[in-house]
Scaffold this motif. Structure first.
Motif, short mmCIF file in Angstrom:
data_model
loop_
_atom_site.label_atom_id
_atom_site.label_comp_id
_atom_site.label_asym_id
_atom_site.label_seq_id
_atom_site.Cartn_x
_atom_site.Cartn_y
_atom_site.Cartn_z
N LEU A 96 0.83 -1.21 0.00
CA LEU A 96 0.00 0.00 0.00
C LEU A 96 0.87 1.26 0.00
O LEU A 96 0.59 2.22 -0.72
CB LEU A 96 -0.92 0.01 1.23
CG LEU A 96 -2.12 -0.92 1.22
CD1 LEU A 96 -2.88 -0.81 2.55
CD2 LEU A 96 -3.06 -0.59 0.06
N LEU A 97 1.95 1.25 0.84
CA LEU A 97 2.87 2.38 0.89
C LEU A 97 3.52 2.59 -0.46
O LEU A 97 3.66 3.72 -0.94
CB LEU A 97 3.92 2.13 1.98
CG LEU A 97 4.96 3.22 2.20
CD1 LEU A 97 4.30 4.48 2.74
CD2 LEU A 97 6.04 2.74 3.16
N GLN A 98 3.90 1.49 -1.11
CA GLN A 98 4.55 1.57 -2.43
C GLN A 98 3.60 2.14 -3.48
O GLN A 98 3.99 3.01 -4.28
CB GLN A 98 5.01 0.18 -2.85
CG GLN A 98 5.81 0.15 -4.15
CD GLN A 98 6.16 -1.28 -4.54
OE1 GLN A 98 5.28 -2.14 -4.60
NE2 GLN A 98 7.44 -1.55 -4.78
N ALA A 99 2.35 1.68 -3.45
CA ALA A 99 1.40 2.09 -4.49
C ALA A 99 0.89 3.51 -4.29
O ALA A 99 0.56 4.19 -5.27
CB ALA A 99 0.23 1.11 -4.53
N ASN A 100 0.80 3.99 -3.03
CA ASN A 100 0.16 5.28 -2.77
C ASN A 100 1.13 6.42 -2.43
O ASN A 100 0.76 7.58 -2.58
CB ASN A 100 -0.84 5.14 -1.61
CG ASN A 100 -2.00 4.22 -1.95
OD1 ASN A 100 -2.83 4.53 -2.79
ND2 ASN A 100 -2.03 3.04 -1.33
N VAL A 101 2.33 6.09 -1.98
CA VAL A 101 3.26 7.14 -1.57
C VAL A 101 4.58 7.05 -2.33
O VAL A 101 4.99 7.99 -3.02
CB VAL A 101 3.52 7.07 -0.04
CG1 VAL A 101 4.52 8.16 0.38
CG2 VAL A 101 2.22 7.23 0.73
N ILE A 102 5.23 5.91 -2.20
CA ILE A 102 6.59 5.76 -2.75
C ILE A 102 6.62 5.99 -4.26
O ILE A 102 7.58 6.56 -4.80
CB ILE A 102 7.17 4.38 -2.40
CG1 ILE A 102 7.19 4.19 -0.87
CG2 ILE A 102 8.57 4.20 -2.97
CD1 ILE A 102 8.04 5.19 -0.14
#
Length: 675
Positions: A121-127
């Motif tokens: 989720l962090l990769q898809a939405n922020v990183i």
């Protein structure tokens, strides 16, 4: 709680301030969480995209670990076999051990799967939105941090402003309620409390109460939310280490609760000493002429110094308790942080996951995670430290509320009787029947007084000081009620009658003239709101006040506040008060030494006007002036709280030794002005 119920009227503002506090806590936690990615960028040779991809890969591999999965299958098979064999040795303990191990293994798989999902989720939405360059990412994080701090500041401004509005609107309402309660209390009750005590509670005590409310709606609402945000952030890293920290914090809270009781008691003493300071100041400055005339400045200085020293000592006690709370809580906070930090350092340096056989983390901690955990825990100590000062102000506010409500809740014995019988506009008789009264139990002021006054009669009361003349007439407007007996108007006891219908018929002029900080015109019209300027002027002429009023700079618009009133003589003030009573056009007139400060020439003119004014009115006079006695149709002689004699001047000279003694002590001759 009663004060907080008053603030419930502004619950919308309180709710919005609570939402603003929630956003402050959110941005507070986000700002701290920025430490972790910054440390990752500075300590590793990979960018955040590579690091997140690596974390996803590691957690997926651990979730799909063949050894762990195989062990789970073995345990399940063993459980089935044991359950199928009723004669298996040590069956219950074996099932319990296998279930525990199976739960741990399945929990680990679930935890690793959950971590992998969160990183995705962090990769898809922020990183994915961050630059790949490490320096560019660092700059972007710093910019985001600045924006977050600015947003936190905006919400802090909203929260503090709304709290201030709610607190001061509540105090505005409470002051009005307190004044309304106080102004409707009995004259005797207010006399016992004293002006300085009332002023202290409506000013200094209200201010202390406001400070306590600001703490409650401000820091007590905000700081726990900030603590909660930090605790959640720390729990994400290791809830076990965070739990160790929270245990010590709870010890600090219990300690604070113990201290708060002594703070409240000490704060109440401080407020009492502040009231004493007000009292000394008022007495000294109100009696300034007397102080200077008797050269007692040094005595008043010593008296004020003693009261000031007492206040200082009580205040220092509160300061000492308050000062001890901060370091105590700070020490406990450092102990808590140090305990968690030492435990975390052991896990990092030794690459362990257990302490004393207890699992602290699923995987060995990294340096970056430990520093971030330390930041979260250390920052929790800041709200705890701020809350320590909150307790002092809240306890002071609670003590102030206790003192304010102690006066606010007093029930007046003189009730308005809104549903009682209304007295007629023209009373035929006023009767004092077997009246007894005392200000304090066992110290009688009036004893078995019986007197009937017919409509239109003018009755004068004479007697030595302290014989009860003013007290007796104070029963007529119900400043007090008799302890025994009754005061009746046309046969209706005053304590049963509609109070407003009684007082609307009264006009009172006392020896101690009261002028409000307003214009002379408004002071004269005080008893008849809406009076025209012509009516005011006509009343002033009858009281022989018009002559000196028109010589003033602003005439009838001259203000009579403290500074202006000092420019008026005592006789001028009395004539303004007499004009006020004349304008009211009362059916019952009470004149208590109303010409005590008026010169002989003005007194003669006022008597001439009063001869016409008292016609058709029931008039009560308290006087020692022989010229004033000429207005009376009957004279009542009082001594030691009893009526000693009644009659005309000539009758009393023959029948009353008391009256004759008073007469003989006056000046001889036809121009004698005192009796």
């Amino acid at each position: 709680m009663r004060v907080l119920r008053l603030s419930w009227a502004y619950r919308a503002r309180i709710l919005v301030s609570g939402v603003a506090a929630l956003f402050v806590a959110l941005f507070w936690s986000l700002n701290l969480s920025a430490v972790y990615p910054v440390l990752q960028i500075l300590s590793a040779d990979k960018n955040l995209q590579q690091w997140v991809a690596e974390q996803i890969d590691q957690n997926q591999k651990k979730a799909e670990d063949e050894k762990r999965i195989a062990r789970i299958e073995v345990l399940r098979g063993q459980l089935k076999a044991i359950e199928a064999n009723p004669n298996a040795p040590d069956k219950d303990n074996t099932i319990r051990r296998n279930l525990r191990e199976l739960a741990e293994l399945e929990g680990e798989i679930k935890e690793y799967s959950s971590k992998a999902y969160r990183y995705k989720l962090l990769q898809a939405n922020v990183i994915v939105h961050l630059p790949t360059g490490r320096f560019q990412t660092f700059v972007l994080i710093v910019i985001a941090l600045i924006v977050s701090i600015a947003l936190k500041g905006i919400f802090e401004f909203i929260q503090e402003t709304l709290v201030g509005v709610v607190v001061h609107r509540t105090l505005f309402d409470f002051r009005n309620l307190f004044f309304r309660s106080a102004i409707h209390q009995d004259v005797h009750q207010l006399g016992e409390a004293g002006t300085t005590e009332l002023m202290s509670r409506i000013t200094n005590d209200m201010e202390q109460l406001g400070n306590g409310m600001k703490m409650l709606y401000g820091r007590v609402m905000l700081e726990p939310l900030k603590m909660l945000g930090c605790i959640i952030g720390a729990c994400i890293i290791s809830w076990q280490l965070t739990f160790m920290f929270v245990i010590v914090v709870l010890i600090a809270v219990v300690t604070l609760n113990k201290v708060s009781r002594s703070i409240k008691k000490a704060a109440r003493r401080v407020l009492e000493r502040m009231s004493m300071l007000y009292k000394v100041l008022k007495e000294s400055f109100d009696g300034l002429k007397l102080v200077k005339a008797f050269a007692r400045e040094s005595h008043e200085r010593r008296r004020f110094r003693a009261a000031n020293m007492d206040y200082y000592k009580r205040t220092i006690r509160v300061i000492r308790i308050d000062s001890a709370v901060g370091p105590l809580l700070e020490t406990l906070g450092v102990m808590a942080v140090s305990l968690a930090l030492v435990a975390g350092a052991y896990l990092v340096l030794e690459q362990k996951t257990h302490i004393f056989g207890l699992r602290m983390i699923d995987d060995p901690l990294g340096f970056e995670a430990l520093i971030t955990l330390y930041m979260f825990l250390a920052t929790i100590a800041d709200p705890v430290r701020k809350l320590s000062s909150v307790y002092t102000k809240m306890q002071s506010g609670m003590a102030a509320a206790d003192r304010i409500y102690a006066l606010h809740d007093r029930v007046p014995s003189i009730r308005p009787n809104a549903d009682g019988p209304r007295l007629p506009a023209f009373a035929e008789s006023i009767e004092f029947r077997n009246v007894c009264f005392s200000y304090h139990p066992g110290q009688s002021v009036l004893n078995d007084v019986n007197l009937t006054v017919l409509a239109g009669e003018t009755v004068a009361f004479v007697g030595p000081n302290g014989c009860g003349k003013s007290t007796l007439l104070g029963l007529l407007p119900r400043f007090y009620d008799p302890d025994h007996g009754s005061v009746l108007v046309d046969g209706v006891p005053l304590h049963e009658a509609n109070l407003r219908s009684l007082r609307k018929q009264l006009g009172v002029v006392t020896q101690d003239t009261v002028l409000f900080d307003d214009t002379i015109a408004n002071n004269i019209a005080y008893g008849k709101p809406g009076a025209t300027p012509d009516e005011v002027e006509a009343a002033a002429k009858k009281a022989h006040a018009h002559e000196f009023i028109i010589t003033l700079t602003a005439g009838y618009q001259t203000r009579t506040g403290d500074m202006a009133a000092s420019k008026l003589s005592g006789g001028q003030k009395q004539r303004i008060a007499l004009a006020r009573a004349i304008l009211r056009d009362p059916r019952i007139l009470i004149l208590d030494e109303f010409t005590s400060q008026i010169d002989g020439e003005s007194e003669a003119k006022i008597h001439e006007a009063l001869r016409e004014f008292v016609v058709g009115r029931t008039t009560f006079l308290i006087t020692h002036r022989r010229s004033t006695l000429e207005l009376a149709s009957r004279i009542v002689v009082m001594e030691e709280g009893r009526i000693q004699a009644m009659g005309t001047h000539s009758e009393l000279l023959l029948s009353s030794p008391t009256y004759r003694r008073l007469y003989d002590n006056g000046e001889a001759g036809p121009r004698a002005s005192t009796l």
